[in-house]
Design an enzyme around this catalytic site. Structure first.
Site, short mmCIF file in Angstrom:
data_model
loop_
_atom_site.label_atom_id
_atom_site.label_comp_id
_atom_site.label_asym_id
_atom_site.label_seq_id
_atom_site.Cartn_x
_atom_site.Cartn_y
_atom_site.Cartn_z
N LYS A 53 0.84 -1.21 0.00
CA LYS A 53 0.00 0.00 0.00
C LYS A 53 0.87 1.25 0.00
O LYS A 53 0.61 2.20 -0.74
CB LYS A 53 -0.91 0.00 1.24
CG LYS A 53 -2.06 -0.99 1.14
CD LYS A 53 -2.79 -1.14 2.47
CE LYS A 53 -3.83 -2.25 2.38
NZ LYS A 53 -4.42 -2.60 3.67
N GLN A 97 -4.93 -1.35 9.93
CA GLN A 97 -4.84 -2.68 9.33
C GLN A 97 -5.46 -3.72 10.27
O GLN A 97 -5.10 -3.81 11.44
CB GLN A 97 -3.36 -3.01 9.06
CG GLN A 97 -3.11 -4.31 8.36
CD GLN A 97 -3.60 -4.32 6.92
OE1 GLN A 97 -3.48 -3.32 6.20
NE2 GLN A 97 -4.17 -5.42 6.49
N ASP A 120 -11.14 3.15 4.12
CA ASP A 120 -11.37 1.70 4.06
C ASP A 120 -12.86 1.39 3.96
O ASP A 120 -13.25 0.27 3.65
CB ASP A 120 -10.82 1.06 5.35
CG ASP A 120 -9.74 0.04 5.07
OD1 ASP A 120 -9.53 -0.29 3.89
OD2 ASP A 120 -9.12 -0.43 6.04
#
Ligand code: NAP
Length: 301
Positions: A53, A97, A120
């Site tokens: 990422k 995450q 997200d």
């Protein structure tokens, strides 16, 4: 193999190119998009994702900030990090995450993120707004990427029977919500199957578009695929492979060779859905930055 391959890498590269152009346009207004990625602990698989990422951000001109607290961080300290990022105007997107170590409350952490920075798309405000048809709500990257893959392949979803196998909050559930929307690339008739579904094969064989997100290597066999179906394999599983240098190889949730005999289009693993997830995350981040940028512009009187 009868099926044609859906090249996720190539489609993701197109999207990343679009994102880079939008980042360049924003630079003219003095805004540089920033994405903060919080990775708690040292899980090797998560470290790989985060590195991918970060690299993709840099290539697109997005500033990526990695924050890597130790695995024993307390809930309060982690919430404190999220609060700081919420207040930091150089950060337009925040990603924590998952999964988090067991002593941490993922729901509370997810809900602490400012929904306008929730690139997200896991915050209940974004998920709820998305389900209600709000086009401005951030959508979770993986299902948004699947929709984009289908659209850019030229497959018409309108009125098509889509069967999604899996109902997780990050893939299956939002996937169903997206494909039900009254919009281009959606308007589908959606069936969601899961571990309690009776006679799964009978259900999957109805699918004109079959999307599989289960996490079980090659569970969907060729005879579970309808002739001419479009098959999207979200699964990423490691299976032992002594012939590989790493000792393992990656396979999807679909038995690729068998399914490709019957499908019209199919995604490979790797190189299908995976690259799209990162591309859509970058897209959400630049969108978040554009919104702030436009909010800073003087209002016309
Ligand atoms: P998950 O949270 O474990 O959910 C799996 C889903 O599959 C659940 O809804 C479960 O049903 C269902 N299921 C399990 N066994 C089944 C069976 N025998 N028959 C029918 N349904 C069954 O997994 P996830 O997070 O959605 O991820 C799924 C896969 O996608 C994994 O391989 C993951 O690595 C991959 N993934 C890839 C990306 C990417 O970027 N490419 C992103 C995210 C995930 P119940 O709800 O009834 O338990």
């Amino acid at each position: 193999m009868a099926a044609r391959l859906i090249d996720g890498k190539a489609i993701a590269a197109e999207i990343r190119g679009d994102v880079a152009a939008r980042v360049a346009a924003l630079a003219g207004t003095g805004v540089t998009p920033g994405l903060a990625v919080v990775l708690v602990g040292e899980d090797p698989a998560s470290q790989v994702y985060v590195r991918m990422k970060t690299r993709a951000c840099e290539e697109a001109g997005i500033v990526a900030r990695d924050i890597t607290p130790p695995a024993d961080i307390s809930q309060a300290e982690l919430l404190g990090i999220v609060d700081e990022l919420n207040a930091d105007s150089s950060v337009h997107g925040i990603l924590v995450q998952l999964p988090l170590p067991g002593h941490l409350d993922e729901t509370e952490v997810t809900e602490r993120i400012d929904p306008s920075k929730d690139v997200d798309g896991f915050h209940p405000v974004n998920q709820g707004r998305m389900a209600q048809g709000d086009r401005d709500a951030f959508r979770p990257a993986t299902p948004a990427g699947v929709q984009e893959l289908i659209k850019r392949t030229g497959v018409d979803t309108s009125g098509a029977h889509v069967v999604i196998v899996g109902r997780s909050n990050i893939v299956g559930m939002p996937m169903s919500s997206i494909l039900l929307q009254k919009e281009e690339g959606a308007n589908a008739t959606v069936t969601v199957a899961h571990s309690r579904t009776k006679d799964l094969a009978a259900v999957t064989r109805l699918a004109e578009i079959l999307i599989v997100a289960v996490g079980r290597p090659e569970m969907i066999r060729g005879d579970m695929v309808r002739e001419g179906a479009v098959v999207i394999d979200v699964g990423v599983n490691r299976v032992e492979d002594a012939s590989s240098e790493r000792g393992y190889r990656l396979v999807g949730d679909v038995a690729f060779d068998e399914a490709a005999e019957r499908a019209s289009w199919i995604t490979p693993v790797p190189g299908g859905v995976g690259p799209m997830t990162i591309a859509m995350l970058l897209q959400n981040t630049v969108t978040a930055a554009e919104r702030v940028g436009s909010a800073l512009e003087p209002t016309a009187v």
